[in-house]
Design a protein around this motif. Structure first.
Motif, PDB file in Angstrom:
ATOM      1  N   MET A  73       0.830  -1.184   0.000  1.00  0.00           N
ATOM      2  CA  MET A  73       0.000   0.000   0.000  1.00  0.00           C
ATOM      3  C   MET A  73       0.874   1.246   0.000  1.00  0.00           C
ATOM      4  O   MET A  73       1.015   1.935   0.984  1.00  0.00           O
ATOM      5  N   THR A  74       1.491   1.484  -1.108  1.00  0.00           N
ATOM      6  CA  THR A  74       2.326   2.659  -1.261  1.00  0.00           C
ATOM      7  C   THR A  74       1.531   3.726  -2.011  1.00  0.00           C
ATOM      8  O   THR A  74       1.027   3.484  -3.096  1.00  0.00           O
ATOM      9  N   LYS A  75       1.432   4.913  -1.395  1.00  0.00           N
ATOM     10  CA  LYS A  75       0.700   6.005  -2.043  1.00  0.00           C
ATOM     11  C   LYS A  75       1.691   6.911  -2.763  1.00  0.00           C
ATOM     12  O   LYS A  75       2.790   7.153  -2.281  1.00  0.00           O
ATOM     13  N   SER A  76       1.270   7.397  -3.890  1.00  0.00           N
ATOM     14  CA  SER A  76       2.114   8.308  -4.648  1.00  0.00           C
ATOM     15  C   SER A  76       1.738   9.748  -4.299  1.00  0.00           C
ATOM     16  O   SER A  76       0.606  10.176  -4.482  1.00  0.00           O
ATOM     17  N   TYR A  77       2.690  10.472  -3.750  1.00  0.00           N
ATOM     18  CA  TYR A  77       2.464  11.873  -3.382  1.00  0.00           C
ATOM     19  C   TYR A  77       2.957  12.831  -4.460  1.00  0.00           C
ATOM     20  O   TYR A  77       2.915  14.039  -4.274  1.00  0.00           O
ATOM     21  N   VAL A 114       2.054  17.010  -4.744  1.00  0.00           N
ATOM     22  CA  VAL A 114       3.242  17.843  -4.561  1.00  0.00           C
ATOM     23  C   VAL A 114       3.465  18.718  -5.793  1.00  0.00           C
ATOM     24  O   VAL A 114       3.760  19.911  -5.674  1.00  0.00           O
ATOM     25  N   LEU A 115       3.308  18.151  -6.976  1.00  0.00           N
ATOM     26  CA  LEU A 115       3.456  18.935  -8.201  1.00  0.00           C
ATOM     27  C   LEU A 115       2.371  19.999  -8.317  1.00  0.00           C
ATOM     28  O   LEU A 115       2.629  21.118  -8.776  1.00  0.00           O
ATOM     29  N   ALA A 124       3.178  23.903  -8.514  1.00  0.00           N
ATOM     30  CA  ALA A 124       2.692  24.728  -9.627  1.00  0.00           C
ATOM     31  C   ALA A 124       1.916  25.934  -9.109  1.00  0.00           C
ATOM     32  O   ALA A 124       2.048  27.047  -9.626  1.00  0.00           O
ATOM     33  N   GLY A 125       1.112  25.728  -8.066  1.00  0.00           N
ATOM     34  CA  GLY A 125       0.365  26.843  -7.474  1.00  0.00           C
ATOM     35  C   GLY A 125       1.280  27.886  -6.875  1.00  0.00           C
ATOM     36  O   GLY A 125       1.075  29.096  -7.040  1.00  0.00           O
ATOM     37  N   LEU A 126       2.307  27.448  -6.177  1.00  0.00           N
ATOM     38  CA  LEU A 126       3.274  28.384  -5.596  1.00  0.00           C
ATOM     39  C   LEU A 126       4.046  29.136  -6.677  1.00  0.00           C
ATOM     40  O   LEU A 126       4.307  30.328  -6.557  1.00  0.00           O
TER      41      LEU A 126
END
Length: 64
Positions: A1-5, A9-10, A14-16
């Motif tokens: 159960m590995t979640k991709s962050y 994060v991208l 992009a918002g910043l």
């Protein structure tokens, strides 16, 4: 159960990045700004003329 962050994060990155590119420009009419600047310079550099005493008042003549 590995979640991709990577996706969130991208998205945050992009918002910043987009919010960092905001510039606010304020334009002043050049003539009005120059007039105010001249007035301030005159007030700062204003030199008081020496007061003329009663004894000196008769000695000064106006050039013609």
């Amino acid at each position: 159960m590995t979640k991709s962050y990577l996706g969130p994060v991208l998205l945050i990155f992009a918002g910043l990045l987009l919010s960092a590119c905001v510039t606010i420009n304020i334009y002043f009419p050049a003539a009005a700004a120059e007039k105010v600047a001249d007035k301030i310079i005159e007030e700062v550099w204003q030199i008081e003329e020496p007061a003329v005493t009663e004894g000196e008042a008769g000695e000064h003549t106006t050039p013609q």
